[in-house]
Design a protein around this motif. Structure first.
Motif, short mmCIF file in Angstrom:
data_model
loop_
_atom_site.label_atom_id
_atom_site.label_comp_id
_atom_site.label_asym_id
_atom_site.label_seq_id
_atom_site.Cartn_x
_atom_site.Cartn_y
_atom_site.Cartn_z
N GLY A 1 0.84 -1.29 0.19
CA GLY A 1 -0.06 -0.28 -0.23
C GLY A 1 0.98 1.38 0.00
O GLY A 1 0.33 2.41 -0.30
N GLY A 2 1.94 1.36 0.07
CA GLY A 2 3.20 2.08 0.69
C GLY A 2 3.53 2.75 -1.17
O GLY A 2 3.59 2.07 -2.64
N SER A 3 4.61 3.48 -0.77
CA SER A 3 4.93 4.29 -2.11
C SER A 3 6.52 4.48 -2.27
O SER A 3 6.99 4.31 -1.17
CB SER A 3 4.50 5.32 -2.17
OG SER A 3 3.09 5.79 -2.49
N LEU A 4 7.19 4.32 -3.43
CA LEU A 4 8.47 4.14 -3.52
C LEU A 4 8.61 5.55 -4.96
O LEU A 4 7.83 5.15 -6.03
CB LEU A 4 9.20 3.14 -3.82
CG LEU A 4 9.64 2.36 -2.31
CD1 LEU A 4 10.26 1.12 -2.44
CD2 LEU A 4 10.70 3.59 -1.56
N ARG A 5 9.76 5.88 -5.38
CA ARG A 5 10.00 6.66 -6.60
C ARG A 5 11.59 6.08 -7.02
O ARG A 5 12.32 6.50 -5.89
CB ARG A 5 9.93 8.20 -6.12
CG ARG A 5 10.58 8.91 -7.47
CD ARG A 5 10.15 9.43 -7.47
NE ARG A 5 10.21 11.66 -8.91
CZ ARG A 5 10.29 12.61 -9.27
NH1 ARG A 5 11.61 12.75 -7.61
NH2 ARG A 5 10.64 12.67 -9.98
N LEU A 6 11.22 5.84 -7.63
CA LEU A 6 12.49 5.43 -8.61
C LEU A 6 13.63 6.34 -9.33
O LEU A 6 13.01 6.84 -10.11
CB LEU A 6 12.67 3.79 -9.18
CG LEU A 6 12.21 2.50 -8.76
CD1 LEU A 6 11.97 0.94 -9.11
CD2 LEU A 6 13.10 2.19 -7.19
N SER A 7 14.70 6.44 -9.78
CA SER A 7 14.86 7.25 -10.25
C SER A 7 16.03 7.03 -11.27
O SER A 7 17.12 5.52 -10.97
CB SER A 7 15.58 8.45 -9.58
OG SER A 7 14.92 9.35 -8.81
N CYS A 8 16.25 6.55 -12.15
CA CYS A 8 17.51 6.76 -13.33
C CYS A 8 18.04 7.83 -14.44
O CYS A 8 17.38 8.49 -15.40
CB CYS A 8 16.85 5.45 -14.57
SG CYS A 8 17.96 4.64 -15.91
N ALA A 9 19.61 8.04 -13.70
CA ALA A 9 20.46 8.95 -14.48
C ALA A 9 20.79 8.82 -15.20
O ALA A 9 21.77 7.63 -15.43
CB ALA A 9 21.17 9.73 -13.52
N ALA A 10 21.11 8.89 -16.80
CA ALA A 10 21.80 8.76 -17.54
C ALA A 10 22.68 10.03 -18.21
O ALA A 10 22.95 10.79 -17.67
CB ALA A 10 20.69 8.85 -19.03
N SER A 11 24.19 8.96 -18.45
CA SER A 11 24.82 9.81 -19.10
C SER A 11 25.39 9.41 -20.38
O SER A 11 25.61 8.17 -20.53
CB SER A 11 25.76 9.87 -17.91
OG SER A 11 26.65 8.80 -17.68
N GLY A 12 26.32 9.75 -21.30
CA GLY A 12 27.17 9.77 -22.00
C GLY A 12 26.40 9.57 -23.83
O GLY A 12 27.00 9.37 -24.76
N GLY A 13 24.89 10.55 -23.49
CA GLY A 13 24.59 10.12 -24.96
C GLY A 13 23.88 11.46 -24.72
O GLY A 13 23.41 11.84 -23.84
N THR A 14 22.35 11.32 -25.97
CA THR A 14 21.91 12.78 -25.97
C THR A 14 20.94 11.64 -25.75
O THR A 14 19.85 11.15 -26.02
CB THR A 14 21.95 12.82 -27.57
OG1 THR A 14 23.02 13.72 -28.04
CG2 THR A 14 20.69 13.99 -27.41
N PHE A 15 20.79 12.31 -24.18
CA PHE A 15 18.84 11.31 -23.58
C PHE A 15 18.13 11.43 -24.58
O PHE A 15 17.21 10.70 -24.60
CB PHE A 15 18.57 12.79 -22.35
CG PHE A 15 18.19 11.71 -21.23
CD1 PHE A 15 16.57 12.03 -21.12
CD2 PHE A 15 18.00 9.98 -20.58
CE1 PHE A 15 15.42 11.64 -20.25
CE2 PHE A 15 17.01 9.76 -20.05
CZ PHE A 15 16.28 10.25 -19.22
#
Length: 121
Positions: free
Chosen positions: A14-28
């Motif tokens: 019932g809870g929440s989480l937030r995932l992040s994904c950081a990109a590097s090395g290209g044109t996102f």
């Protein structure tokens, strides 16, 4: 392109989480970004994907509970996970490719290292 996922952890049902994904090395902005997950003793499965322009696709199992978004200025894609269930427990991976919006894992060229999400009942 290098992808670094973060934000996993332990949550109650019932809870929440937030995932992040950081990109590097290209044109996102050139890449379709996606989240996949793999639970113990199960195959990897598609969760959600988003184009640079914001079009999205979701797995039926997460529709209405998870939201994928991206910030092209920050080279980051997010997965907001609400109403979590124990069956959401898995290692979550972000992925990228320069193509169409697709749930097929074999299309994606770049993968992050994964972040573990554990949902307790």
């Amino acid at each position: 392109v290098q992808l670094q996922a973060s934000g996993g952890g332990l949550a109650q049902a019932g809870g929440s989480l937030r995932l992040s994904c950081a990109a590097s090395g290209g044109t996102f902005s050139n890449y379709v970004m996606a989240w996949f997950r793999q639970a113990p003793r199960k195959e990897r499965e598609f969760v959600a994907a988003i184009t640079s322009g914001g079009s999205t696709k979701y797995a039926d199992s997460v529709k209405g509970r998870f939201t994928i978004s991206r910030d092209n200025a920050k080279n980051t894609v997010y997965l907001q996970m609400n109403s979590l269930k124990p069956e959401d427990t898995a290692v979550y991976y972000c992925a990228a490719w320069r193509g169409i919006l697709t749930p097929r894992a074999d299309y994606y060229d770049y993968w992050g290292q994964g972040t573990l999400v554990t949902v307790s009942s």
